[in-house]
Write a protein that holds these residues in place. Sequence first.
Motif, PDB file in Angstrom:
ATOM      1  N   SER A 118      -6.012   4.710  -1.423  1.00  0.00           N
ATOM      2  CA  SER A 118      -7.475   4.591  -1.467  1.00  0.00           C
ATOM      3  C   SER A 118      -8.128   5.601  -0.536  1.00  0.00           C
ATOM      4  CB  SER A 118      -7.881   3.166  -1.055  1.00  0.00           C
ATOM      5  OG  SER A 118      -9.257   3.117  -0.750  1.00  0.00           O
ATOM      6  N   LYS A 164      -6.656   1.553  12.338  1.00  0.00           N
ATOM      7  CA  LYS A 164      -8.101   1.853  12.420  1.00  0.00           C
ATOM      8  C   LYS A 164      -8.909   0.599  12.126  1.00  0.00           C
ATOM      9  CE  LYS A 164      -8.828   6.685  11.464  1.00  0.00           C
ATOM     10  NZ  LYS A 164      -8.977   7.673  10.425  1.00  0.00           N
ATOM     11  N   SER A 216       0.834  -1.209   0.000  1.00  0.00           N
ATOM     12  CA  SER A 216       0.000   0.000   0.000  1.00  0.00           C
ATOM     13  C   SER A 216       0.866   1.256   0.000  1.00  0.00           C
ATOM     14  CB  SER A 216      -0.885  -0.060   1.249  1.00  0.00           C
ATOM     15  OG  SER A 216      -1.511   1.163   1.497  1.00  0.00           O
ATOM     16  N   ARG A 253     -10.359   5.566   3.795  1.00  0.00           N
ATOM     17  CA  ARG A 253     -10.278   6.535   4.890  1.00  0.00           C
ATOM     18  C   ARG A 253     -11.647   6.722   5.555  1.00  0.00           C
ATOM     19  NH1 ARG A 253      -5.565   9.688   4.719  1.00  0.00           N
ATOM     20  NH2 ARG A 253      -4.296   9.229   2.899  1.00  0.00           N
ATOM     21  N   GLY A 294       1.244   5.975   6.547  1.00  0.00           N
ATOM     22  CA  GLY A 294      -0.166   6.159   6.183  1.00  0.00           C
ATOM     23  C   GLY A 294      -0.883   4.813   6.142  1.00  0.00           C
TER      24      GLY A 294
HETATM   25  P1  ATP Z   1       4.442   6.289   1.382  1.00  0.00           P
HETATM   26  O1  ATP Z   1       5.404   6.438   2.532  1.00  0.00           O
HETATM   27  O2  ATP Z   1       5.054   5.605   0.221  1.00  0.00           O
HETATM   28  O3  ATP Z   1       3.728   7.550   1.037  1.00  0.00           O
HETATM   29  P2  ATP Z   1       2.133   5.500   2.910  1.00  0.00           P
HETATM   30  O4  ATP Z   1       1.689   4.170   3.389  1.00  0.00           O
HETATM   31  O5  ATP Z   1       2.512   6.503   3.955  1.00  0.00           O
HETATM   32  O6  ATP Z   1       3.320   5.238   1.883  1.00  0.00           O
HETATM   33  P3  ATP Z   1      -0.317   6.937   2.239  1.00  0.00           P
HETATM   34  O7  ATP Z   1      -0.799   7.403   0.925  1.00  0.00           O
HETATM   35  O8  ATP Z   1      -0.115   7.940   3.316  1.00  0.00           O
HETATM   36  O9  ATP Z   1       1.030   6.121   1.933  1.00  0.00           O
HETATM   37  O10 ATP Z   1      -1.330   5.822   2.800  1.00  0.00           O
HETATM   38  C1  ATP Z   1      -1.710   4.704   2.015  1.00  0.00           C
HETATM   39  C2  ATP Z   1      -3.168   4.424   2.187  1.00  0.00           C
HETATM   40  O11 ATP Z   1      -3.437   4.121   3.584  1.00  0.00           O
HETATM   41  C3  ATP Z   1      -4.104   5.582   1.868  1.00  0.00           C
HETATM   42  O12 ATP Z   1      -4.376   5.695   0.492  1.00  0.00           O
HETATM   43  C4  ATP Z   1      -5.349   5.200   2.649  1.00  0.00           C
HETATM   44  O13 ATP Z   1      -6.107   4.236   1.951  1.00  0.00           O
HETATM   45  C5  ATP Z   1      -4.756   4.551   3.917  1.00  0.00           C
HETATM   46  N1  ATP Z   1      -4.718   5.548   5.005  1.00  0.00           N
HETATM   47  C6  ATP Z   1      -3.791   6.498   5.215  1.00  0.00           C
HETATM   48  N2  ATP Z   1      -4.112   7.256   6.289  1.00  0.00           N
HETATM   49  C7  ATP Z   1      -5.281   6.778   6.755  1.00  0.00           C
HETATM   50  C8  ATP Z   1      -6.159   7.125   7.830  1.00  0.00           C
HETATM   51  N3  ATP Z   1      -5.879   8.139   8.666  1.00  0.00           N
HETATM   52  N4  ATP Z   1      -7.275   6.401   8.005  1.00  0.00           N
HETATM   53  C9  ATP Z   1      -7.571   5.364   7.180  1.00  0.00           C
HETATM   54  N5  ATP Z   1      -6.812   4.998   6.142  1.00  0.00           N
HETATM   55  C10 ATP Z   1      -5.684   5.673   5.927  1.00  0.00           C
END
Ligand code: ATP
Length: 327
Positions: free
Chosen positions: A77, A115, A13, A81, A108
């Motif tokens: 996605s 959650k 993800s 969220r 993220g």
């Molecule tokens: P990178 O470090 O490569 O950016 P990441 O895992 O931090 O990776 P994000 O885009 O921040 O990338 O998060 C990936 C996915 O996790 C989001 O698209 C979303 O679906 C889910 N996500 C992130 N934050 C939340 C949140 N607060 N609540 C629910 N789902 C979340």
Amino acid sequence: MATKVTKIGVLTSGGDSPGMNAAIRAVVRTGIYHELEVYGVMRGYSGMIDDDIFRMESRSVANIIQRGGTILKCARSDEFREPAGRAKAYENLKKRGIDALVVIGGDGSFKGAQKFSNEFDIPCIGLPGTIDKDIAGTDFTIGFDTAVNTAVEAIDKIRDTADAHDRLFVVEVMGRDAGYIALHSGIATGAENILIPETKTNIDELIASLGEKEKRRKLVNLVVVAEGDEFGGGNEIARIVKKRLPNIDTRVCILGHIQRGGAPTCLDRLIASRMGYHAVESLMQGRYNVMVGIVNNKLHYTPLDHAIKAKQKLSNQWLKIVKILAS
Ligand code: ATP
């Protein structure tokens, strides 16, 4: 929370990082070793919502350890969220009896996992898969070593042409919020200046240092800048340098997405395999909702809620080394 895990899902993800395939392979094969059913979820949380989930066998992960990218694809996605999106995702796991998840991604992705686990009582394990290396609780993240080696290889080549023409090159590397790629690739290529988001960029100091080097006729000048530097990355830095030091022949090179791709290094394959193995072991031992990391060459488990909040801090010693070695 489930007392005994029997069917696990694995997904990648956020942004992709080299070594994710090695981690998937380790999760699948360790799961099968423990007689678990293992399911691959396509495109991160999107695939969980869209029911794009399939059973994985040992051969599903044959011949992937050396490949960059991720066979499960990566996605972000927005629907996940929202509570309704997560409920849909849960229904798709429930109908297959999937009772645990391994999430390979950045902080993220861990927020989403935490959650989801709280809402539906599903144990989740996080594996740090990000080229940025900005996650606390681990010395390594899957993909960082490959990304930084790609940057080093490219900057070495830029140095050759910079040397041939006595040019200054401003090289932008990835890192929107984290300067690790810039710092490590900059030190490893002997860059004179390294600009990162974690420290305040003093543009006057940069100009003075470049001007002084020009006077000394120091031949090669490299400035490595993280894309998230407060001055706006390579183009902006090059524009300021050209304006204030018009005698210096200044060029800019933005490395971009090549840093995400390519075959993972040996180190990334090793840590991904080790972390993937321990993700499943952790589930078997009932150690839930943790991120698997490696600290001082030992396995280290960080509760997901802590991994979400804490960022890996840059060592001041690195910053001192940059200053001394670049003089
Ligand atoms: P990178 O470090 O490569 O950016 P990441 O895992 O931090 O990776 P994000 O885009 O921040 O990338 O998060 C990936 C996915 O996790 C989001 O698209 C979303 O679906 C889910 N996500 C992130 N934050 C939340 C949140 N607060 N609540 C629910 N789902 C979340």
